[in-house]
Design an enzyme around this catalytic site. Sequence first.
Site, short mmCIF file in Angstrom:
data_model
loop_
_atom_site.label_atom_id
_atom_site.label_comp_id
_atom_site.label_asym_id
_atom_site.label_seq_id
_atom_site.Cartn_x
_atom_site.Cartn_y
_atom_site.Cartn_z
N CYS A 44 0.78 -1.26 0.16
CA CYS A 44 0.00 -0.12 0.07
C CYS A 44 0.93 1.31 0.31
CB CYS A 44 -0.98 0.08 1.15
SG CYS A 44 -1.99 1.50 1.01
N CYS A 49 -1.42 1.76 -3.00
CA CYS A 49 -2.31 2.71 -2.70
C CYS A 49 -1.98 4.22 -3.02
CB CYS A 49 -3.06 2.46 -1.52
SG CYS A 49 -3.35 0.86 -1.14
N LYS A 52 0.10 5.29 -6.20
CA LYS A 52 -1.22 5.25 -7.11
C LYS A 52 -2.18 6.54 -7.20
CE LYS A 52 -4.63 3.30 -6.24
NZ LYS A 52 -5.66 2.15 -5.67
N TYR A 181 -8.99 -3.28 -10.62
CA TYR A 181 -8.76 -2.06 -9.91
C TYR A 181 -7.39 -1.48 -10.65
CZ TYR A 181 -11.99 -3.17 -5.92
OH TYR A 181 -12.93 -3.19 -5.12
N GLU A 185 -7.18 1.82 -13.13
CA GLU A 185 -6.67 2.88 -12.53
C GLU A 185 -5.27 3.63 -13.19
OE1 GLU A 185 -8.02 2.28 -7.99
OE2 GLU A 185 -6.05 1.29 -8.50
N ALA A 344 -13.31 1.39 -3.48
CA ALA A 344 -13.45 2.60 -4.74
C ALA A 344 -12.20 2.02 -5.65
CB ALA A 344 -13.21 3.79 -4.17
N HIS A 439 -27.28 21.11 0.34
CA HIS A 439 -27.37 21.80 -1.10
C HIS A 439 -26.57 22.86 -1.24
CE1 HIS A 439 -29.61 22.75 -4.99
NE2 HIS A 439 -29.43 24.01 -4.68
N GLU A 444 -26.27 14.93 -2.22
CA GLU A 444 -27.69 15.31 -2.05
C GLU A 444 -28.56 14.21 -2.80
OE1 GLU A 444 -29.65 18.89 -3.01
OE2 GLU A 444 -27.89 19.47 -4.00
#
Length: 461
Positions: A44, A49, A52, A181, A185, A344, A439, A444
């Site tokens: 990582c 991670c 990257k 992933y 990426e 993600a 908002h 939202e």
Amino acid sequence: MTTQYDYDLFVIGAGSGGVRAGRIAAGYGARVAIAEEYRIGGTCVIRGCVPKKLYVYASRFADEFEDARGFGWNVGEVSFDWPTLVAAKNRELNRLEEAYRGTLGRAGVEVIPERATVAGPNAVRLETSGCTITAGKILIATGATPWLGPDIPGLEHVITSNEAFDLPELPKSIVIAGGGYIALEFASIFARLGVETTIVYRGDKVLRGFDEDLRDRLMEAYTKSGIRFCLGHVFTRIEKTDAGVVGHLSNGETVTADHIMFAIGRTPHTRGLGLEDVGVERGWNGHIVVDEYSRTSVDSIFAVGDVTDRLALTPAAIREGHAFADTEFGGNPRMVEHTMIPTAVFSTPEVASVGLPEHLARERCAELHIYKASFRPMKATLSGRDERMFMKLIVDGESNKVIGCHVLGEDAGEIIQMAAIALRMGATKADFDNTMPLHPSSAEELVTMREKWIAPTEAAG
């Protein structure tokens, strides 16, 4: 703890899981040593991670400069320098490694900069010094390495994510094998830095396992950005020529680029650790088989992180390492629940999810309610960028609980991190509806979606 052994705990591998386990165990009074043959921080921090994400940030500035004009900024001529990015990345990794080293030192963990292998149920061997060290418990936290797939001619000419971070110069073209992933990426990073980018993938759609709407929309966005897809094929041979690296595909076509990068998966780093000699059971891809408390088939040997076949995510490794230390040294037995974990893909546009994708939810729920929102984010109105965000909620029709949340677009990961709290607490669609929206924001939309989506076939019926 006992003085029968040199240490109460010996950790092999100073990545996220190993460092956390060693530090927490030492906090409980254990005598701990950790061996690392490369750099402290593991995949990582050193080659995953962190670098990257830094490169992802770098790749997005081209869009930012272009968008600024729509907001009245006269940016002027801009240019990008790859060696500057690489050097800046290296400085940050050095800082992080020293921070990890300092944390271990303050915790009283001894760091041994050598490769270590298992020499017995309670013994490890240091390869450089040749010493054998005893320990009450041994923790394997060696992570995973890039997998190159079946052996094909010319495989020595490809690069992996390990090498991609430190290329001597930015290539003019690159072909990336893979659809997960890492492949997605890096494809986004290189394409947005001006590199002609092609993705070769054996399937008909990338990001296997993700919600189909996210998969479709990401591929559409990538195609618009100029990334080329070659789907349904694999490499059969690779050769180095004066024109570059040439890849021969299973359909008879060839692709040529400055580099061919393989990002087709990762395999647990268990080879050569001496596990077979002491009877540690390994699974189908070489991973270490563990129970819910990270125990292996040998009572005194444990494993956490990517070296096991659980969840190959840094937060999972950290949580597993912490739970191991709590259980074995803190008198607080606990397991890690590998469900409802947010994830993600730091592509551009970004993709993030928590909970079930629609195809799995349909298998598990008698009644399902789907809510979708696709819209142009406010920033794109003045920038003029052809960009859309997409959000999706999946609701169990019987309990009204939100069991899946999926987002594509800017800051998708940040949005999903907060949504994960709600889903883990069992929030219902009514809870989302009753939450006052912030908002104006993209997020939202998650609390303003009211109309159920009806599939075209259902509507026609």
